[in-house]
Design a protein around this motif. Structure first.
Motif, short mmCIF file in Angstrom:
data_model
loop_
_atom_site.label_atom_id
_atom_site.label_comp_id
_atom_site.label_asym_id
_atom_site.label_seq_id
_atom_site.Cartn_x
_atom_site.Cartn_y
_atom_site.Cartn_z
N LEU A 1 -5.98 7.54 -2.35
CA LEU A 1 -4.99 7.28 -1.32
C LEU A 1 -3.63 7.78 -1.79
N THR A 2 -2.73 8.04 -0.85
CA THR A 2 -1.39 8.51 -1.19
C THR A 2 -0.40 7.34 -1.14
N ARG A 3 0.78 7.55 -1.70
CA ARG A 3 1.80 6.51 -1.64
C ARG A 3 2.20 6.21 -0.20
N ASP A 4 2.14 7.22 0.66
CA ASP A 4 2.46 7.00 2.07
C ASP A 4 1.55 5.96 2.72
N PHE A 5 0.33 5.87 2.24
CA PHE A 5 -0.60 4.86 2.77
C PHE A 5 0.00 3.47 2.64
N PHE A 6 0.67 3.21 1.50
CA PHE A 6 1.24 1.89 1.23
C PHE A 6 2.64 1.73 1.81
N ASP A 7 3.26 2.82 2.24
CA ASP A 7 4.61 2.77 2.77
C ASP A 7 4.57 2.47 4.27
N ARG A 8 3.91 1.38 4.62
CA ARG A 8 3.77 0.94 6.00
C ARG A 8 3.87 -0.58 6.04
N SER A 9 3.86 -1.12 7.24
CA SER A 9 3.87 -2.57 7.41
C SER A 9 2.66 -3.18 6.71
N VAL A 10 2.87 -4.35 6.10
CA VAL A 10 1.79 -5.03 5.40
C VAL A 10 0.63 -5.36 6.34
N LEU A 11 0.92 -5.59 7.62
CA LEU A 11 -0.14 -5.91 8.57
C LEU A 11 -0.93 -4.68 9.00
N GLU A 12 -0.43 -3.49 8.69
CA GLU A 12 -1.21 -2.27 8.86
C GLU A 12 -2.02 -1.98 7.60
N VAL A 13 -1.38 -2.15 6.45
CA VAL A 13 -2.03 -1.81 5.18
C VAL A 13 -3.19 -2.74 4.88
N ALA A 14 -3.00 -4.04 5.07
CA ALA A 14 -4.01 -5.01 4.64
C ALA A 14 -5.40 -4.74 5.23
N PRO A 15 -5.58 -4.70 6.55
CA PRO A 15 -6.94 -4.46 7.06
C PRO A 15 -7.43 -3.05 6.74
N ASP A 16 -6.51 -2.12 6.54
CA ASP A 16 -6.89 -0.74 6.23
C ASP A 16 -7.38 -0.59 4.79
N LEU A 17 -7.17 -1.61 3.96
CA LEU A 17 -7.68 -1.57 2.59
C LEU A 17 -9.16 -1.94 2.50
N LEU A 18 -9.69 -2.57 3.53
CA LEU A 18 -11.10 -2.96 3.49
C LEU A 18 -12.00 -1.72 3.40
N GLY A 19 -12.95 -1.79 2.49
CA GLY A 19 -13.86 -0.67 2.27
C GLY A 19 -13.34 0.37 1.30
N ARG A 20 -12.09 0.25 0.91
CA ARG A 20 -11.53 1.20 -0.07
C ARG A 20 -12.05 0.88 -1.46
N THR A 21 -12.01 1.87 -2.35
CA THR A 21 -12.52 1.71 -3.71
C THR A 21 -11.37 1.50 -4.68
N LEU A 22 -11.32 0.31 -5.28
CA LEU A 22 -10.34 -0.01 -6.30
C LEU A 22 -10.91 0.39 -7.66
N VAL A 23 -10.16 1.18 -8.41
CA VAL A 23 -10.61 1.66 -9.72
C VAL A 23 -9.76 1.02 -10.82
N ARG A 24 -10.43 0.41 -11.79
CA ARG A 24 -9.76 -0.17 -12.95
C ARG A 24 -10.23 0.56 -14.21
N ARG A 25 -9.27 1.22 -14.88
CA ARG A 25 -9.57 1.96 -16.09
C ARG A 25 -9.00 1.21 -17.30
N ALA A 26 -9.82 1.04 -18.33
CA ALA A 26 -9.40 0.37 -19.56
C ALA A 26 -10.16 0.99 -20.72
N GLU A 27 -9.76 0.62 -21.93
CA GLU A 27 -10.42 1.17 -23.11
C GLU A 27 -11.91 0.84 -23.13
#
Length: 217
Positions: A10-36
């Motif tokens: 996703l781009t930073r523009d995706f998050f540069d919107r109203s929280v009520l637009e971003v929140a439901p639009d995050l469903l189904g997205r893939t969160l990646v956590r990288r660690a050692e």
């Protein structure tokens, strides 16, 4: 044939919107956590929106503090807080900059790195419970205050990032009151989840804390 998740970040523009637009639009997205220790990928199935200074349920309702400062932007950063003296919770900050808002990540399905998540979540009865609830999600991903303020776009391999994934059909997206929020913010339908997904956490209404009664002497 099952469509493969889109691995485009996703781009930073995706998050540069109203929280009520971003929140439901995050469903189904893939969160990646990288660690050692390795990488975990999680499909988001439940989130909650918090709208800052206009939202009595938000940590930023009474203005900016040292604790909540990252919520005021810029968008595309993480807000991690410690609660009940035991647990961390992970939020993604959204815009516009200068107005505090964020999305609490409540639950998801581990799609990669389940073994690593199990090592961190030894009390989970099955894989569907590994990230079923915001504290469990943060624990499974090894998220703590050291990640507060992390930039999702910090180079090619940031500690946390979000890929396009596979958004669910609109008719499967549900909304309702947020879990555990009381007062004037109790009835805002700002919790969003994927209907029928077994990783979604159970709804719990706000329960006021009772002070222990003092016995007469």
């Amino acid at each position: 044939m099952t469509k493969r998740p889109d691995r485009t970040p996703l781009t930073r523009d995706f998050f540069d919107r109203s929280v009520l637009e971003v929140a439901p639009d995050l469903l189904g997205r893939t969160l990646v956590r990288r660690a050692e220790e390795g990488t975990i990928e999680l499909r988001l199935t439940e989130v909650e929106a918090y709208a800052g200074e206009v939202d009595p349920g938000s940590h930023a309702f009474r203005g900016r503090t040292a604790r909540n400062g990252v919520m005021f932007g810029p968008p595309g950063h993480t807000y991690v807080y410690f609660t009940y003296g035991m647990w961390h919770c992970l939020n993604l900050v959204c815009g516009p900059e200068g107005r505090a808002s964020g999305v609490l990540l409540r639950a998801g399905e581990i799609e990669l790195g389940a073994g690593l998540a199990r090592h961190r979540r030894v009390t989970a009865r099955n894989d569907k419970e590994l990230a079923k609830g915001p504290a469990r999600l943060a624990t499974a991903l090894d998220v703590d205050r050291d990640l507060n303020g992390s930039d999702l776009f910090d180079g090619p391999a940031p500690a946390l990032s979000v890929l396009h994934g596979t958004p669910p059909p609109r008719d499967l997206v549900r909304s309702g009151p947020r879990t555990g929020v009381g007062g004037d913010g109790a009835h805002q339908p700002w919790r969003f989840w994927i209907e029928g997904d077994p990783t979604v956490s159970p709804y719990r209404a706000h329960a006021p804390r009772r002070r222990p009664s003092r016995k007469a002497t």
